[in-house]
Scaffold this motif. Structure first.
Motif, mmCIF file in Angstrom:
data_model
loop_
_atom_site.group_PDB
_atom_site.id
_atom_site.type_symbol
_atom_site.label_atom_id
_atom_site.label_comp_id
_atom_site.label_asym_id
_atom_site.label_seq_id
_atom_site.Cartn_x
_atom_site.Cartn_y
_atom_site.Cartn_z
ATOM 1 N N ASN A 41 0.819 -1.204 0.000
ATOM 2 C CA ASN A 41 0.000 0.000 0.000
ATOM 3 C C ASN A 41 0.854 1.256 0.000
ATOM 4 O OD1 ASN A 41 -3.095 -0.452 0.233
ATOM 5 N ND2 ASN A 41 -2.208 -2.045 1.518
ATOM 6 N N TYR A 42 1.961 1.234 0.694
ATOM 7 C CA TYR A 42 2.860 2.398 0.676
ATOM 8 C C TYR A 42 3.394 2.621 -0.737
ATOM 9 C CZ TYR A 42 6.275 5.760 2.409
ATOM 10 O OH TYR A 42 6.991 6.919 2.638
ATOM 11 N N VAL A 80 -6.471 7.923 12.473
ATOM 12 C CA VAL A 80 -7.632 7.035 12.434
ATOM 13 C C VAL A 80 -7.936 6.677 10.988
ATOM 14 C CG1 VAL A 80 -8.622 7.716 14.629
ATOM 15 C CG2 VAL A 80 -9.159 9.060 12.607
ATOM 16 N N TYR A 81 -8.036 5.386 10.735
ATOM 17 C CA TYR A 81 -8.194 4.840 9.398
ATOM 18 C C TYR A 81 -9.560 4.169 9.267
ATOM 19 C CZ TYR A 81 -2.993 4.901 9.533
ATOM 20 O OH TYR A 81 -1.669 5.254 9.652
ATOM 21 N N THR A 82 -10.057 4.109 8.053
ATOM 22 C CA THR A 82 -11.192 3.252 7.739
ATOM 23 C C THR A 82 -11.082 2.802 6.294
ATOM 24 O OG1 THR A 82 -13.600 3.089 7.538
ATOM 25 C CG2 THR A 82 -12.639 5.279 7.223
ATOM 26 N N ASP A 83 -11.539 1.585 6.033
ATOM 27 C CA ASP A 83 -11.542 1.103 4.639
ATOM 28 C C ASP A 83 -12.780 1.574 3.884
ATOM 29 O OD1 ASP A 83 -13.600 -0.517 5.545
ATOM 30 O OD2 ASP A 83 -12.608 -2.415 5.108
ATOM 31 N N LYS A 84 -13.688 2.317 4.570
ATOM 32 C CA LYS A 84 -14.852 2.937 3.929
ATOM 33 C C LYS A 84 -15.811 1.906 3.332
ATOM 34 C CE LYS A 84 -12.924 5.006 0.497
ATOM 35 N NZ LYS A 84 -11.987 3.873 0.344
ATOM 36 N N PHE A 137 -5.318 -10.224 1.050
ATOM 37 C CA PHE A 137 -5.417 -9.078 1.968
ATOM 38 C C PHE A 137 -4.260 -8.119 1.766
ATOM 39 C CE2 PHE A 137 -4.068 -7.201 6.045
ATOM 40 C CZ PHE A 137 -5.211 -6.511 6.417
ATOM 41 N N ALA A 138 -3.102 -8.667 1.448
ATOM 42 C CA ALA A 138 -1.888 -7.857 1.356
ATOM 43 C C ALA A 138 -1.560 -7.421 -0.058
ATOM 44 C CB ALA A 138 -0.703 -8.638 1.934
ATOM 45 N N THR A 139 -2.166 -8.029 -1.061
ATOM 46 C CA THR A 139 -1.775 -7.750 -2.442
ATOM 47 C C THR A 139 -2.868 -7.081 -3.268
ATOM 48 O OG1 THR A 139 -2.428 -10.002 -3.071
ATOM 49 C CG2 THR A 139 -0.099 -9.642 -2.522
ATOM 50 N N SER A 140 -4.115 -7.189 -2.836
ATOM 51 C CA SER A 140 -5.216 -6.630 -3.615
ATOM 52 C C SER A 140 -5.387 -5.142 -3.342
ATOM 53 C CB SER A 140 -6.520 -7.347 -3.272
ATOM 54 O OG SER A 140 -7.629 -6.657 -3.817
ATOM 55 N N ASN A 141 -5.782 -4.401 -4.384
ATOM 56 C CA ASN A 141 -6.119 -2.988 -4.200
ATOM 57 C C ASN A 141 -7.627 -2.793 -4.040
ATOM 58 O OD1 ASN A 141 -7.249 -3.227 -6.743
ATOM 59 N ND2 ASN A 141 -5.690 -2.011 -7.786
ATOM 60 N N SER A 150 -10.110 1.799 -3.577
ATOM 61 C CA SER A 150 -10.934 0.803 -2.886
ATOM 62 C C SER A 150 -10.070 -0.029 -1.953
ATOM 63 C CB SER A 150 -11.631 -0.095 -3.908
ATOM 64 O OG SER A 150 -12.458 0.655 -4.766
ATOM 65 N N ARG A 151 -8.971 0.533 -1.513
ATOM 66 C CA ARG A 151 -7.989 -0.210 -0.738
ATOM 67 C C ARG A 151 -8.497 -0.560 0.657
ATOM 68 N NH1 ARG A 151 -3.168 -0.671 -2.961
ATOM 69 N NH2 ARG A 151 -2.941 0.373 -4.967
ATOM 70 N N GLY A 152 -7.748 -1.459 1.296
ATOM 71 C CA GLY A 152 -8.093 -1.906 2.627
ATOM 72 C C GLY A 152 -7.635 -0.940 3.703
ATOM 73 N N ILE A 153 -7.585 -1.424 4.924
ATOM 74 C CA ILE A 153 -7.398 -0.565 6.087
ATOM 75 C C ILE A 153 -6.050 0.145 6.083
ATOM 76 C CG2 ILE A 153 -6.486 -2.386 7.585
ATOM 77 C CD1 ILE A 153 -8.987 0.439 8.521
ATOM 78 N N TYR A 154 -5.029 -0.397 5.433
ATOM 79 C CA TYR A 154 -3.726 0.268 5.372
ATOM 80 C C TYR A 154 -3.561 1.093 4.096
ATOM 81 C CZ TYR A 154 -2.571 -2.742 9.304
ATOM 82 O OH TYR A 154 -2.573 -3.366 10.536
ATOM 83 N N GLY A 155 -4.664 1.392 3.437
ATOM 84 C CA GLY A 155 -4.601 2.067 2.145
ATOM 85 C C GLY A 155 -4.115 3.496 2.180
ATOM 86 N N ALA A 156 -4.060 4.120 3.361
ATOM 87 C CA ALA A 156 -3.553 5.498 3.463
ATOM 88 C C ALA A 156 -2.331 5.565 4.370
ATOM 89 C CB ALA A 156 -4.646 6.424 3.975
ATOM 90 N N ILE A 157 -1.652 4.440 4.551
ATOM 91 C CA ILE A 157 -0.524 4.404 5.480
ATOM 92 C C ILE A 157 0.606 5.328 5.033
ATOM 93 C CG2 ILE A 157 0.596 2.410 4.367
ATOM 94 C CD1 ILE A 157 0.375 2.949 8.160
ATOM 95 N N GLY A 158 0.869 5.416 3.716
ATOM 96 C CA GLY A 158 1.991 6.220 3.229
ATOM 97 C C GLY A 158 1.640 7.664 2.965
#
Length: 702
Positions: free
Chosen positions: A87-88, A181-185, A482-486, A159-167
């Motif tokens: 995600n980063y 605070v994060y959310t996958d929306k 979980f780790a590879t899909s966008n 449409s990313r998961g919970i770590y989609g805004a980590i970077g």
């Protein structure tokens, strides 16, 4: 912390945190929207951390990606590490010379490898009207100061998961010492394998049981078996198939994530009274809260600011926001001495389905065919020619030759759909990456509240083999989703399949349309999506009938639900957007939103809009030749936007006037970016650089 876990195990049966906002309770209580357990983890900043998952700046910037000890059974920690890594790097250009490690990156401003110790809290939540789980997470760095509390929202991009805004928002907020605070929306991986019934738990591990998972399709076992019999090896995907139109609730998701953050912070730092109660000492009135993120996450934070009735948010800083402003054609948009744009504020599905239909042909236009970076690598000319031929045979483009037809397709996008010429060079690589195609499919389903069983426009999701036919997804690939899909296929081995392609269900990119009997990227299916978006037959213009008309009506209602009001309630706000954004055309997103805000708030408004020249939507492409020499990282200006809003809120520094920022491309991938390439947003821009709203027109300097 024991109290937090005890409440989590009991369940969310206490008072709502929103009730606390109304002053009905001074005590800290689990928000009533939290579902099930709150999982808490601590990271020492040495072996693992909040920002880099222990990889550090060097690890995030290096290849290969971290591996699993057992590819078929990755641990939750391994999945988290790979999710953060992917995600980063999906949003930030980590290639040498592109600014990583100099202008941005975990190590910039913090030294060393940029590892950040702290605690992470993650849970499922829901919103009224749907029981589809939404993931929420709060990260609290050890550097958080409860005497000067701050919080940054980080809803996921795309449409990313919970770590989609980590970077993006994550990095800036954590390095500032703020809770993030994060959310996958309501998007995220959420991949349901209909053949095996397996889906991802909150930590990314797979489960085939009825336990809590991110998403399972709304099908009984018998219905799932019947669907699998007719359409084997298909997947249902959360954003597309939840029947919830999650975008309608993105603002609420962000507001709930803030409330969740206040709960977490008071569990850690609130005043214990000795009777098991904790007095809430960290509150909105003494906490600086910035709503932030990029792309879809930016749009979500804008909607949250519009809907913020309890004073949770103090300021907004977003980049390239996916926002669908309410249509107000009482004002126009004009760039320099160019054409006056009246048909602005088209919906995402409207302009995206147009790109999906016409861009494959436009890629072959002489004006961009040989100059658009990566065009030849991603778009086989024969497919482009076939698309042009199919469009011509349907009367949708004119011209006797390929050059003529492709030029007409490009004209339609530029003149008919308000796509700026600056976006033309990057549109081909986005088509090759199936960006418009995947957005069109996902959002048509989401807006229409369709289920996987509806197979809108005869499209489905599955892995495909070397002959483009449907096959089972490899177990190792599914274990890593979980780790590879966008979050929006084609992604991580799952592709868009055209079930009605000539011959057999086929990967959309290689599909031959029944109406043409030639591989034209399944144009019939893309025209079907276009018809749903415009509410009439995309070829004939005739009114839709039957189920297609009903679905188009529901889609129109879904689009209406996501329209933004333009009312930011006077909060200080900054938008930064690249003029060359070829995914979210600026004449339908940032520009008209700014104009709408001027209409709605007028002199009471405090929104600034900075349009960055030579910048676009996906900075990660800047690591490739042909892109690196032309474009600069918008990410750098996003961090500037956050800095400006922070300074405004903490030091009362005025926000610079809205303006065009004239960057300088570096000219070669071997030339590192320097300060001369990235001029700062100017506190006193020249008059010729200012963006102004006057006489019912938004005027953008050339």
């Amino acid at each position: 912390m024991k109290r937090m876990m005890l409440f989590a195990l009991i369940g969310a049966t206490g008072f709502a945190l929103t009730a606390c906002k109304d002053g009905k309770s001074p005590f800290n209580e689990i928000p009533d929207f939290v579902q099930g357990d709150i999982q808490q983890s601590s990271y020492d900043g040495i072996t693992d951390d909040l920002l880099t998952a222990g990889l550090g700046a060097t690890g995030l910037g290096s290849s290969p990606a971290p591996a699993f000890a057992d590819p078929l059974n990755p641990t939750a920690a391994e999945l988290r590490r790979l999710a953060i890594y992917n995600n980063y790097r999906a949003l930030v250009d980590t290639a040498p010379g592109g600014g990583y490690g100099t202008f941005f990156g975990p190590q910039v401003g913090s030294g060393g490898e940029g590892l950040i110790p702290g605690e992470e809290f993650i849970a499922f939540m829901s919103v009224p009207g749907t029981d589809v789980p939404v993931t929420v997470m709060a990260q609290v760095p050890d550097s958080f100061d409860p005497d000067r509390p701050c919080m940054v929202t980080a809803p996921s991009s795309g449409s990313r998961g919970i770590y989609g805004a980590i970077g993006t928002a994550g990095e800036w907020g954590l390095k500032k010492g703020c809770a993030v605070v994060y959310t996958d929306k309501g998007t995220g991986t959420g991949a349901h394998n209909l053949a095996t019934n397996s889906a991802q738990r909150i930590d990314g591990t797979l489960s085939a049981t009825d336990g809590a998972v991110q998403f399972r399709a709304d099908l009984t076992d018998a219905e799932r078996a019947a669907f699998e019999s007719s359409w084997p090896d298909r997947f249902a995907w959360k954003h597309a198939h939840s029947k919830a139109n999650p975008e309608a609730d993105w603002g609420r998701h962000v507001l709930q994530s803030i409330e969740f953050g206040f709960y977490v912070l008071n569990e850690k730092f609130g005043r214990e009274l000795g009777n098991g109660e904790i007095l809430r000492t960290i509150k909105p009135k003494n906490t600086l809260v910035i709503a932030s993120s990029v792309s879809n996450g930016g749009g979500a934070s804008i909607r949250a600011a519009e809907q913020d009735k309890n004073g949770l948010i103090d300021g907004i800083a977003v980049s390239e926001p996916n926002v669908n402003p309410a249509v107000d054609r009482s004002f126009t948009i004009r760039q320099g001495e160019g054409p006056v744009i009246t048909e602005h504020s088209r919906s995402l599905l409207d302009y995206t389905t147009a790109l999906a239909v016409y861009q494959g042909c436009a890629n072959q236009a002489p004006a961009i065919r040989d100059t658009a970076p990566l065009n030849a690598a991603f778009n086989p000319p024969v497919i482009g020619e076939n698309i042009c031929n199919s469009l011509a045979n349907k009367g949708l483009v004119t011209g006797a030759t390929l050059d003529d037809r492709a030029t007409d397709a490009l004209r339609i996008l530029n003149e008919g759909f308000g796509v700026q010429p600056e976006q033309n060079l990057l549109a081909p690589v986005h088509f090759g990456l199936a960006v418009a195609q995947s957005i069109s499919l996902t959002y048509a389903n989401a807006y229409g509240r369709a289920g996987v069983e509806d197979r809108v426009c005869d499209l489905s999701l599955a892995a495909t083999d070397s002959a483009w036919a449907v096959t089972q997804l490899a177990p190792a690939a599914e274990a890593a989703l979980f780790a590879t899909s966008n979050g929006i296929p084609p992604s991580a081995g799952v592709n868009i399949v055209y079930d009605s392609a000539e011959g057999q269900p086929t990967n959309l990119a290689a599909s031959a349309s029944p109406s043409s009997s030639q591989p034209d990227y399944g144009l019939d299916a893309l025209l079907c999506l276009r018809s749903l978006a415009q509410g009439s037959d995309a070829v004939t213009g005739a009114a839709l009938t039957g189920p297609q008309a009903e679905l188009a009506s529901v889609i129109a209602e879904g689009i209406a639900e996501v329209r933004a009001t333009g009312d930011l309630q006077g909060k200080p706000a900054v938008f930064v957007t690249g003029r060359a954004d070829a995914i979210l055309p600026i004449n339908h997103t940032s520009r008209p939103y700014f104009g709408l805000n001027q209409r709605v708030e007028g002199s009471k408004g405090n929104l600034r809009y900075y349009e960055i020249l030579n910048a676009h939507h996906l900075d990660v492409l800047n690591g490739f030749p042909g892109v690196a020499d032309r474009y600069v990282p918008l990410h750098h200006y996003y961090f500037q936007a956050l800095d400006l809003v922070w300074a405004n809120l903490t030091e009362k520094q005025p926000l610079p006037p809205s303006q065009v920022v004239r960057t300088v491309p570096r000219g070669a991938i071997t030339t590192p970016l320097a300060e001369v390439n990235l001029p700062a947003i100017n506190p006193a821009p020249d008059q010729g650089d200012r963006i102004v709203f006057a006489d019912n027109q938004l005027r953008i300097p050339e």
